[in-house]
Design a protein around this motif. Structure first.
Motif, short mmCIF file in Angstrom:
data_model
loop_
_atom_site.label_atom_id
_atom_site.label_comp_id
_atom_site.label_asym_id
_atom_site.label_seq_id
_atom_site.Cartn_x
_atom_site.Cartn_y
_atom_site.Cartn_z
N LEU A 52 0.74 -1.37 -0.09
CA LEU A 52 -0.03 -0.24 0.02
C LEU A 52 1.05 1.14 -0.04
O LEU A 52 0.45 2.40 0.21
CB LEU A 52 -0.83 0.11 1.12
N GLY A 53 2.27 1.04 -0.04
CA GLY A 53 3.05 2.21 -0.30
C GLY A 53 3.89 2.77 0.99
O GLY A 53 4.43 3.81 1.00
N TYR A 54 3.53 2.15 2.10
CA TYR A 54 4.19 2.72 3.32
C TYR A 54 5.72 1.91 3.42
O TYR A 54 5.95 0.73 3.35
CB TYR A 54 3.23 1.90 4.51
N TYR A 69 -1.93 3.61 10.66
CA TYR A 69 -1.26 4.00 9.22
C TYR A 69 -2.24 4.82 8.36
O TYR A 69 -3.27 4.45 8.35
CB TYR A 69 -0.73 2.65 8.63
N THR A 70 -1.92 6.04 7.88
CA THR A 70 -2.56 6.82 7.04
C THR A 70 -1.98 6.43 5.71
O THR A 70 -0.94 7.10 5.33
CB THR A 70 -2.32 8.30 7.26
N LEU A 71 -2.73 6.03 4.68
CA LEU A 71 -2.35 5.40 3.56
C LEU A 71 -3.00 6.52 2.57
O LEU A 71 -4.16 7.19 2.93
CB LEU A 71 -2.58 4.17 3.13
N SER A 72 -2.52 6.42 1.28
CA SER A 72 -3.11 7.30 -0.02
C SER A 72 -4.69 7.37 0.24
O SER A 72 -5.28 8.14 -0.03
CB SER A 72 -2.53 7.02 -1.15
N ASN A 73 -5.42 5.80 0.09
CA ASN A 73 -6.45 5.84 -0.05
C ASN A 73 -7.43 5.17 1.22
O ASN A 73 -8.64 4.81 1.04
CB ASN A 73 -6.88 4.99 -1.31
N TYR A 75 -7.54 4.39 5.77
CA TYR A 75 -6.74 4.35 7.25
C TYR A 75 -6.54 2.85 7.35
O TYR A 75 -7.60 2.02 7.21
CB TYR A 75 -7.51 5.00 8.13
#
Ligand code: ADP
Ligand code: MG
Length: 153
Positions: A52-54, A69-73, A75
């Motif tokens: 997811l890009g983390y 974790y706050t991800l692009s699309n 939580y």
């Protein structure tokens, strides 16, 4: 079908299953991760987060109980309830609010907070088998069934 049982020969396979799950989950999903210490629950979570890009460190929140974790699309909240014992703490910490339609919640040791958690959409069990692990992924709700149908294994 509502159950999948992929064999994971090594750590890379666990990370790859996490990556596949990352593409299949949708906001609102509650996932229980089951299996003994060292089964691979956190490794699976790490695979998801990486996909997811983390890019940061992923370790089990054994003392803080949850890592947000706050991800692009979406939580993503990763719970490790191994040390959870006080139901009052659940309310005080506002954990109830983490379970909302915008978030994906992954929970290790959900049985420690029985009665406080919503019921899971997906159950993922990991158990040692040979040199690797056997995963058992069970859909328990329509949302879980949709997720499983999207899961490319
Ligand atoms: P848990 O969160 O369930 O306690 P961890 O993910 O922290 O477990 O640790 C799992 C351990 O098992 C790590 O050392 C990891 O490298 C290893 N591992 C993960 N998946 C596999 C696999 N499919 N086969 C063999 N070893 C694995
Ligand atoms: Mg863990």
């Amino acid at each position: 079908d509502d159950t999948r049982k992929p064999y994971l020969p090594d750590e890379a396979a666990t990370l790859a299953l996490g990556a596949a799950l990352a593409q299949a989950v949708r906001p609102g999903l509650v996932v229980f991760l089951e299996g003994d210490l060292g089964a691979g629950k956190t490794t699976l979570t790490r695979g998801m987060l990486r996909a997811l890009g983390y890019a940061g460190r992923v370790k089990s929140p054994t003392y803080t109980l949850v890592e947000p974790y706050t991800l692009s699309n979406l939580y993503l909240y990763h719970f490790d309830l191994y040390r959870f014992h006080d139901p009052l703490e659940w309310e005080d910490a506002g954990f109830r609010d983490y379970f909302n339609p915008q978030s994906v919640c992954l929970i290790e040791w959900a049985d420690k907070a029985e009665g406080l958690l919503p019921s899971p959409d997906l159950l993922i069990r990991l158990a040692p088998e040979g040199q690797g692990r056997r995963a058992e992924i069970v859909a328990a709700t329509p949302l879980g069934t949709e997720c499983l149908a999207r899961l490319a294994l």
